[in-house]
Each structure stands twice: as C-alpha cells, then as structure tokens.
Design a protein around this motif. Sequence first.
Motif, PDB file in Angstrom:
ATOM      1  N   GLN A   1       0.639  -1.032  -0.072  1.00  0.00           N
ATOM      2  CA  GLN A   1      -0.063   0.032   0.260  1.00  0.00           C
ATOM      3  C   GLN A   1       0.640   1.183   0.154  1.00  0.00           C
ATOM      4  O   GLN A   1       0.749   2.069  -0.834  1.00  0.00           O
ATOM      5  CB  GLN A   1      -0.737   0.029   1.280  1.00  0.00           C
ATOM      6  N   LYS A   2       1.886   1.539   0.924  1.00  0.00           N
ATOM      7  CA  LYS A   2       2.736   2.424   0.914  1.00  0.00           C
ATOM      8  C   LYS A   2       3.951   2.160   1.746  1.00  0.00           C
ATOM      9  O   LYS A   2       4.004   1.210   2.650  1.00  0.00           O
ATOM     10  CB  LYS A   2       2.145   3.626   1.427  1.00  0.00           C
TER      11      LYS A   2
ATOM     12  N   GLU B   1       5.306   9.388   4.310  1.00  0.00           N
ATOM     13  CA  GLU B   1       4.471   8.201   3.771  1.00  0.00           C
ATOM     14  C   GLU B   1       4.638   8.374   2.236  1.00  0.00           C
ATOM     15  O   GLU B   1       4.383   9.402   1.538  1.00  0.00           O
ATOM     16  CB  GLU B   1       2.991   7.951   4.152  1.00  0.00           C
ATOM     17  N   ILE B   2       4.767   7.154   1.395  1.00  0.00           N
ATOM     18  CA  ILE B   2       4.715   7.326  -0.048  1.00  0.00           C
ATOM     19  C   ILE B   2       3.979   6.274  -0.610  1.00  0.00           C
ATOM     20  O   ILE B   2       4.409   4.855  -0.391  1.00  0.00           O
ATOM     21  CB  ILE B   2       6.089   7.256  -0.716  1.00  0.00           C
ATOM     22  N   PRO B   3       2.625   6.255  -1.241  1.00  0.00           N
ATOM     23  CA  PRO B   3       2.028   5.062  -1.817  1.00  0.00           C
ATOM     24  C   PRO B   3       2.758   4.457  -2.912  1.00  0.00           C
ATOM     25  O   PRO B   3       3.395   5.311  -3.692  1.00  0.00           O
ATOM     26  CB  PRO B   3       0.646   5.699  -2.298  1.00  0.00           C
ATOM     27  N   LEU B   4       2.573   3.056  -2.940  1.00  0.00           N
ATOM     28  CA  LEU B   4       3.362   2.245  -4.217  1.00  0.00           C
ATOM     29  C   LEU B   4       2.371   1.292  -4.324  1.00  0.00           C
ATOM     30  O   LEU B   4       1.759   0.731  -3.423  1.00  0.00           O
ATOM     31  CB  LEU B   4       4.634   1.866  -3.765  1.00  0.00           C
ATOM     32  N   LYS B   5       2.594   0.629  -5.655  1.00  0.00           N
ATOM     33  CA  LYS B   5       1.857  -0.757  -6.350  1.00  0.00           C
ATOM     34  C   LYS B   5       3.016  -1.630  -6.114  1.00  0.00           C
ATOM     35  O   LYS B   5       2.655  -2.800  -6.109  1.00  0.00           O
ATOM     36  CB  LYS B   5       1.305  -0.500  -7.557  1.00  0.00           C
TER      37      LYS B   5
END
Length: 300
Positions: free
Chosen positions: A211-212, A220-224
């Motif tokens: 999710q992040k 916080e950094i969102p990621l896939k």
Amino acid sequence: MKSNHFEVIIIGGSYAGLSAGMALGRSLRNVLIIDGGMPCNRQTPHSHNFLTHDGKPPKEISDLARSQVEAYPTIKFLNDEVRSAKKSSGNFEVETKTSGKFFADKLILASGVKDIMPDIPGFSECWGISVLHCPYCHGYEVRNEVTGILANGDMGFEISKLVFNLTKDLTLFTNGESALNKEQSEKLFQKNIHIVEDEIERIEHKNGQIQKLIFKNGKEIPLKALYAKVHLEQNINIEDLGCELTEHGHIKIDGMHSTTIPGVFACGDNTTMMRSVANAVAQGNFTGAIVNKELVEEKF
C-alpha cells in the motif's frame, strides 16, 4: 549396484533439478533427486516469461514437472534435507538429515539459493508478490504503475534503467545516503526518476500487496510495486566439497556447467543472477546431458 549408490545424485528437486533428472532418466541413468520442498518462489502467486506456462502458479508447474520425471523408472526421489556433501573414496558422499548417507559417481547441485531479507517489517510478507526481484518475471504485470526500487549505487542505477521502460512513475529508494555518483544522479533527474534517501521504517501492505512505504521521519509514499535487490546465500553447505564461489556468491561453473571440483556440476539459481523458471529448466536440461556424456566417456 548398492541400494544407496547411484550414478548421479541431484541435490534440489525444483525446476533445474527436475530438468536435469528428466534428461538423465531418458538416458536410463540411475539417479536420486533429494529435495526439501522449500523452493524460493513458494510465495509467488504466478510465474511468467516461460513459454507454454506463462501466468501459471509456480507449484502447478513444478508438480507437473515432477509427475513427468517420476514416470522414468530409473529416477528415485527422496524428501529430505542435505546436511553435507563431500568426496569419499572416489565417489561422492551425501548425508541427509533423516535418511542417512548416499553415494554417487557424479553430483549435480541444483539446490538454489536463500534470499536474505532486509530488516524492514512487511518486506518478507510482500516478497515475490509486490516486492519483486526481476522485471522480466513480473514487470509486465505492474507496467505503468506507481513503482519503487529499493537499491543503491551502481545496482540502483542499473535497475532504474531496466524498470524505466516499464513505467515512468518511478522512484529510487536508497534507504540512507545515496551512493550514486554525480553522473548517475543527473541522468536519473533527467529521466524524472526521483531519488529518496530517507530510511524506511516499514512496508504497509494487505496480504502481501504494498500500500505504501512508511519512513522513520514520518513520511509516507504510496506504491503499487517495489523492486529490490537482496543478499543471497547458498542453500546447502558446499565447503566440504570445495567448490569455488564467484564474487557474487554463486557457484562458479564453466561452459559445461562443471564446478571447480571434477565430477560436481551445478545449474539453476545457485549459479547465476538470471533467476527465472525458464533459465533453470534450460540449465538443468543442458547439465543432465553433459553429465550423461561424461558417464558415457568413462564407462564405454
């Protein structure tokens, strides 16, 4: 021939070991395949980039492969762990955890490697699912997604070049001070690849899907998806055999897949940075043929 003596013992019964076993079984060689049932991709939901099996679960591929190898009557399987392997009176002696000792004229190491996870909570739970080791194996499925790379220095730069062709929404996380040189940093800046040096506290995920990233400074950094280069160790102790390793920790082999010890061969992930099911199968097939040819030359 004694019941515990084989022409060839293969340590490792995953893709490389099974492929070598099939080649030897079709040559009527008396072979024992020893495997502990813990392949490195056991957590990966789908395998890719292997013709005729693209997108299948890894276990489905290996189960089918084993059933086909089991059809050859000169191949025997042992579900056990190898404790040691060494040269003994002109043969090779392999000692297992629960089944005792076995002997062979030739030895094939198809034992794979062990991934050493960084001390980041959430990393191991995501490994092989959304934390990825290989853009060729998994990159297409996360193309054009918000993607990160966990690496530093030359390795971080090289992975960035590979992944950039799959997504332009890309960030390189060095997890501490960047070791990139000036030219590398400028090139990534030109390509709009962000560099984040903040230290990672944990990976927030749902059932292995990132999710992040949560950082120690509260960011916080969102990621896939997150590509990561992890350290590795050999799955078995090869010190008693005396096989040399490369600078990257792989078993050193020549063009015939022979190790630095005569009579000992190796194939699959334990020999190369190119870790894929397709490559393991190809290496195993080649190694099985070479070992059979060596036995032919010695016994004819």
